[in-house]
Design a protein around this motif. Sequence first.
Motif, short mmCIF file in Angstrom:
data_model
loop_
_atom_site.label_atom_id
_atom_site.label_comp_id
_atom_site.label_asym_id
_atom_site.label_seq_id
_atom_site.Cartn_x
_atom_site.Cartn_y
_atom_site.Cartn_z
N VAL A 12 -108.14 -63.84 35.04
CA VAL A 12 -108.49 -62.48 34.74
C VAL A 12 -108.36 -61.61 36.04
CG1 VAL A 12 -110.65 -60.90 34.80
CG2 VAL A 12 -110.55 -62.94 33.22
N ILE A 13 -108.51 -62.15 37.26
CA ILE A 13 -108.08 -61.38 38.54
C ILE A 13 -106.42 -61.14 38.54
CG2 ILE A 13 -107.92 -61.44 41.03
CD1 ILE A 13 -110.66 -63.04 40.91
N PHE A 19 -104.54 -61.00 36.05
CA PHE A 19 -104.00 -59.82 34.58
C PHE A 19 -104.40 -58.58 35.49
CE2 PHE A 19 -105.75 -57.13 31.32
CZ PHE A 19 -104.52 -56.93 30.73
N ALA A 20 -105.84 -58.38 35.87
CA ALA A 20 -105.93 -57.14 36.42
C ALA A 20 -105.22 -56.65 37.66
CB ALA A 20 -107.80 -57.15 36.78
N LEU A 34 -101.81 -55.41 36.24
CA LEU A 34 -102.12 -54.23 35.55
C LEU A 34 -102.26 -53.01 36.75
CD1 LEU A 34 -102.85 -52.66 32.80
CD2 LEU A 34 -105.11 -53.04 33.40
N PHE A 35 -103.12 -53.12 37.59
CA PHE A 35 -103.21 -52.09 38.85
C PHE A 35 -101.96 -51.74 39.65
CE2 PHE A 35 -107.64 -53.71 38.47
CZ PHE A 35 -108.14 -52.64 37.60
N MET A 54 -108.65 -50.11 43.00
CA MET A 54 -108.90 -51.08 41.94
C MET A 54 -108.25 -52.37 42.40
SD MET A 54 -111.28 -50.09 40.05
CE MET A 54 -111.22 -51.83 39.25
N SER A 63 -110.12 -55.88 43.11
CA SER A 63 -109.56 -57.27 42.12
C SER A 63 -108.83 -58.19 43.21
CB SER A 63 -108.84 -56.79 41.21
OG SER A 63 -107.50 -56.45 41.30
#
Lengths: 61, 311
Positions: free
Chosen positions: B49-50, B52-53, B56-57, B112, B116
């Motif tokens: 999750v970290i 992916f996020a 993405l950022f 972000m 993250s």
Amino acid sequence: MAIRAEHEIHSRRKGRNVGVGLMLGGFVVLVMVLTFVKITQTDFTRAPGTANPPAAVEGNN
Amino acid sequence: MTDVSQTPALENEAELGDYFALLKPRVMQLVVFTALVGMLAAPQSVHPVIGFASILFVAIGAGASGALNMWWDADIDAVMRRTAKRPIPAGKVQPGEALALGVALSGLSVMMLGLSANLLAAGMLLFTIFFYAVVYSMWLKRATPQNIVIGGAAGAFPPVIGWIIATGSFSVEAWLMFALIFMWTPPHFWALALFMRSDYDDANVPMLTVTHGRPATRRHIMAYTVLLAVLAVGTGFTAIGGYIYLGVSVVLNLLFLIGAWRIWQRDEVAAEADNYLVERKFFRLSLFYLFLHFGAILIEATLRTWGMGGW
């Protein structure tokens, strides 16, 4: 003369609004999931600012 | 009559896709891929999750710098055939909107990523956006024929950011991935400039082809390709390399060197006779070159997690 309620421009704007809405919704969900992962991964028994346990540091190599 | 179809401003109103186009999706693909490889090649694992996020950022940050670049370069884009249909020159998005989107997404992505991943990764992303939007777009692009060389650094930072997301620190391997993209960018763009010459001429962008002539550009492509080949193959012997990477790299660099050699040996008469076939082939190969090198690094990293790969 009948007024057309739905012009192509209306559908274009609607598409834009729905798109922005979905992105904002997705962002909210992402932040929520991220927060959950961060909280469950953090060791709250350790004092803030203290070093990682030696095993975690050795993992560098 | 109030038929809205007769109002040009409304007819030209932007769709969501036009705003997305401001973010340069094709560049974002490359950024996502190289940042992901940088993150996965690092010795530490990242929570999915970290990871992916964070990627993405990074992608949003890259998109933001793309929007800022389109805002600043709208006058150039309007002149060049390749870029005339971009949202601002096409009249779909106002320059101010692109600037606002770029600034807002820059702030959001950096903040972000800091939350993250870590502050170092966020700082690197901020520096990358600054480098692309200010150092490259505003300063170098119109000032020096070395614009491509120095500006290429902006596109080379994503794997370093990916590595920092995982490790929280810099390392030699991360900078080798940086150097791979950095050295690849000039021959890639100069090959494009050789067969898209009139575009850059019309826009008054000081490309090497315009300022130093085409034979000099051909020599530069050859010189950079030799340096790139040494670097790319040499990377195969480091911690991110392995048998697969080395095999892929040797084959690709041989092909790349042959292409650069052929470009160097040609003159304009020969190039115009076959409509820059050799230059076009070299440009196409350059796309595969980068993708396959990073693909090989990714394969080595994946194999290492199963106890294989590497040296």
